[in-house]
Design an enzyme around this catalytic site. Structure first.
Site, PDB file in Angstrom:
ATOM      1  N   ASP A  82       0.852  -1.188   0.000  1.00 29.50           N
ATOM      2  CA  ASP A  82       0.000   0.000   0.000  1.00 29.50           C
ATOM      3  C   ASP A  82       0.895   1.248   0.000  1.00 29.50           C
ATOM      4  O   ASP A  82       1.917   1.282   0.689  1.00 29.50           O
ATOM      5  CB  ASP A  82      -0.873  -0.063   1.265  1.00 29.50           C
ATOM      6  CG  ASP A  82      -1.991   0.962   1.268  1.00 29.50           C
ATOM      7  OD1 ASP A  82      -2.347   1.460   0.189  1.00 29.50           O
ATOM      8  OD2 ASP A  82      -2.519   1.237   2.369  1.00 29.50           O
TER       9      ASP A  82
ATOM     10  N   GLU B 299      -3.216   5.923  -8.171  1.00 26.74           N
ATOM     11  CA  GLU B 299      -4.167   6.844  -7.527  1.00 26.74           C
ATOM     12  C   GLU B 299      -4.185   8.146  -8.292  1.00 26.74           C
ATOM     13  O   GLU B 299      -3.147   8.698  -8.645  1.00 26.74           O
ATOM     14  CB  GLU B 299      -3.792   7.101  -6.061  1.00 26.74           C
ATOM     15  CG  GLU B 299      -4.736   8.113  -5.394  1.00 26.74           C
ATOM     16  CD  GLU B 299      -4.579   8.211  -3.868  1.00 26.74           C
ATOM     17  OE1 GLU B 299      -4.160   7.211  -3.251  1.00 26.74           O
ATOM     18  OE2 GLU B 299      -4.878   9.287  -3.329  1.00 26.74           O
TER      19      GLU B 299
ATOM     20  N   GLY C 111     -11.094   4.371   4.518  1.00 21.79           N
ATOM     21  CA  GLY C 111     -12.385   3.745   4.806  1.00 21.79           C
ATOM     22  C   GLY C 111     -12.942   4.078   6.188  1.00 21.79           C
ATOM     23  O   GLY C 111     -14.158   4.100   6.399  1.00 21.79           O
TER      24      GLY C 111
HETATM   25  P1  13P Z   1      -8.139   4.745   7.123  1.00 21.57           P
HETATM   26  O1  13P Z   1      -7.000   4.755   8.079  1.00 21.57           O
HETATM   27  O2  13P Z   1      -8.872   6.059   7.077  1.00 21.57           O
HETATM   28  O3  13P Z   1      -9.069   3.600   7.321  1.00 21.57           O
HETATM   29  O4  13P Z   1      -7.504   4.601   5.666  1.00 21.57           O
HETATM   30  C1  13P Z   1      -6.637   3.560   5.393  1.00 21.57           C
HETATM   31  C2  13P Z   1      -6.046   3.690   4.029  1.00 21.57           C
HETATM   32  O5  13P Z   1      -6.603   4.285   3.144  1.00 21.57           O
HETATM   33  C3  13P Z   1      -4.731   3.066   3.811  1.00 21.57           C
HETATM   34  O6  13P Z   1      -4.308   3.172   2.509  1.00 21.57           O
END
Ligand code: 13P
Length: 388
Positions: free
Chosen positions: A82, A134, A211
């Protein structure tokens, strides 16, 4: 075995209008909790490791545990890098076992975002690994993760998204439609019409970052409009933190008792809400298992003494292991003195696509042409995929 091809996993979710959670993990408690939840729900899941969290754990040390846990899971699993910051990060993630990577160049101007993303896509194609790009910018507001994503929101437009996907070749697109990294402040307002337009223009799995803090209705509205992967972290970290707080004083193990279960409970809530529960069987059927290829070479040497052989092997281990898609390089010497071949290479590739990209890679070519082939005329080479 239940490590599966992530592109196929998300294609299944997108076609069947549900969403796979990509839960960021920062410790073994998170790893266990996330997998326990997915197994309780019989759901596919993505184990996500964010480069923006690398201060919290040692990526090289944690990855072997993540791969081992994924392989023994009873549900289909993918492992995702990520917020990969660079081409080098993406190669590192793939070579440690990630079978999906995100390149996050969204804070750069459009042309630079395209250029940086495209070079990752070209590399990852040679490894059979799908790429998430992104476009637009999802900022952080509050919480552990927020300071890693400074700045203001930039919304994704359908027209730019179409050009971006065309020019980069990404497999999934993370969009900015009003979510934020970290905790929400106030009522989040999502631009659902914009999301529907992007989905209409692209027809590929969309990803939501940030999220945490969305309502049940908002999650369902996002999934209805093409979101097949939701990234989720802060709420898991807060659940873990609350549990540690409740445990009160005591030694380390007493304080962290129940953290995995706290993470599992919040993960399970999301998986059920997002429609993944009960899908494990269908997804396993729809996806190719993610199994490594063993590239084996048995050989004899002429014209080098033992010290020369050692030095050639050492250079090979060092150089070849940096080629994208190479999981490990082992050099060996036969135990039996009368073996038909005295030496071997075991080069493990993450995917069959690496057979070609490795052969043509300049580092491999130079090493093979200048160091190895001139002294190893007597050799055989076979690629094996593991059969389970
Ligand atoms: P949150 O920490 O807001 O749930 O987002 C996580 C995220 O988007 C990691 O890439």
């Amino acid at each position: 075995m239940p490590l599966v091809n992530m592109k196929q996993m998300l294609a299944h979710a997108y076609a069947n209008r549900y969403c796979v959670g990509a839960f960021d993990l920062v410790s073994l408690d998170f790893l266990q909790g996330i997998l326990q939840a997915a197994e309780r729900c019989e759901a596919p899941v993505i184990l996500s490791l964010a480069e923006s969290h690398f201060d919290y754990f040692d990526f090289d040390i944690l990855m072997p545990a993540v791969v081992a846990a994924a392989r023994r899971a009873a549900v289909p699993v993918a492992i995702h890098l990520d917020h990969g910051a660079s081409l080098e990060s993406a190669v590192r993630g793939i070579n440690l076992g990630c079978n999906g990577v995100m390149v996050d160049a969204s804070h750069h101007p459009f042309e630079e975002n395209v250029a940086r993303t495209r070079e990752v896509v070209e590399m990852a194609r040679g490894c059979g690994v799908p790429v998430e790009g992104e476009l637009g910018y999802v900022p952080g507001v509050e919480g552990e993760d927020a300071e890693r994503h400074p700045g203001e929101v930039v919304y994704t437009t359908a027209e730019e998204a179409r050009r971006y996907v065309e020019q980069t070749g990404v497999d999934f697109l993370a969009v900015s439609v009003g979510t934020v990294h970290g905790r929400m402040k106030g009522e989040p307002r999502l631009d659902l019409d914009r999301l529907a337009e992007v989905n209409e223009a692209l027809g590929l799995p969309l990803v939501i970052h940030g999220g945490t803090g969305l309502s049940d209705e908002q999650f369902l509205a996002l999934i209805e409009r093409g979101v097949a992967k939701i990234n989720y972290y802060t709420a898991l970290a807060d659940a873990a933190g609350r549990r540690i707080g409740e445990n009160g004083s005591g030694g380390y193990t007493a304080r962290v008792a129940g953290v995995a279960e706290a993470v599992a409970a919040e993960t399970e809530r999301c998986i059920r809400l997002w429609g993944g529960a009960g899908r494990a069987g269908e997804v396993l059927e729809a996806c190719t298992p993610w199994a490594p290829v063993e590239h084996l070479i048995y050989y004899n040497i002429e014209g080098l003494d033992e010290a020369g052989v050692e030095s050639m092997m050492e250079e090979g281990r060092r150089v070849l292991s940096t080629i994208p898609g190479v999981l490990r390089v082992v050099t060996g010497r036969a135990v039996q003195g009368d073996a038909a071949y005295r030496y071997c290479w075991v080069v493990e590739f993450c995917h069959p696509a690496v057979i070609d990209s490795y052969r043509d890679h300049p580092l491999h070519r130079r090493f093979a042409d200048e160091r190895f082939r001139p002294v190893a005329g007597n050799r055989i080479s076979i690629d094996f995929v593991s059969v389970e």
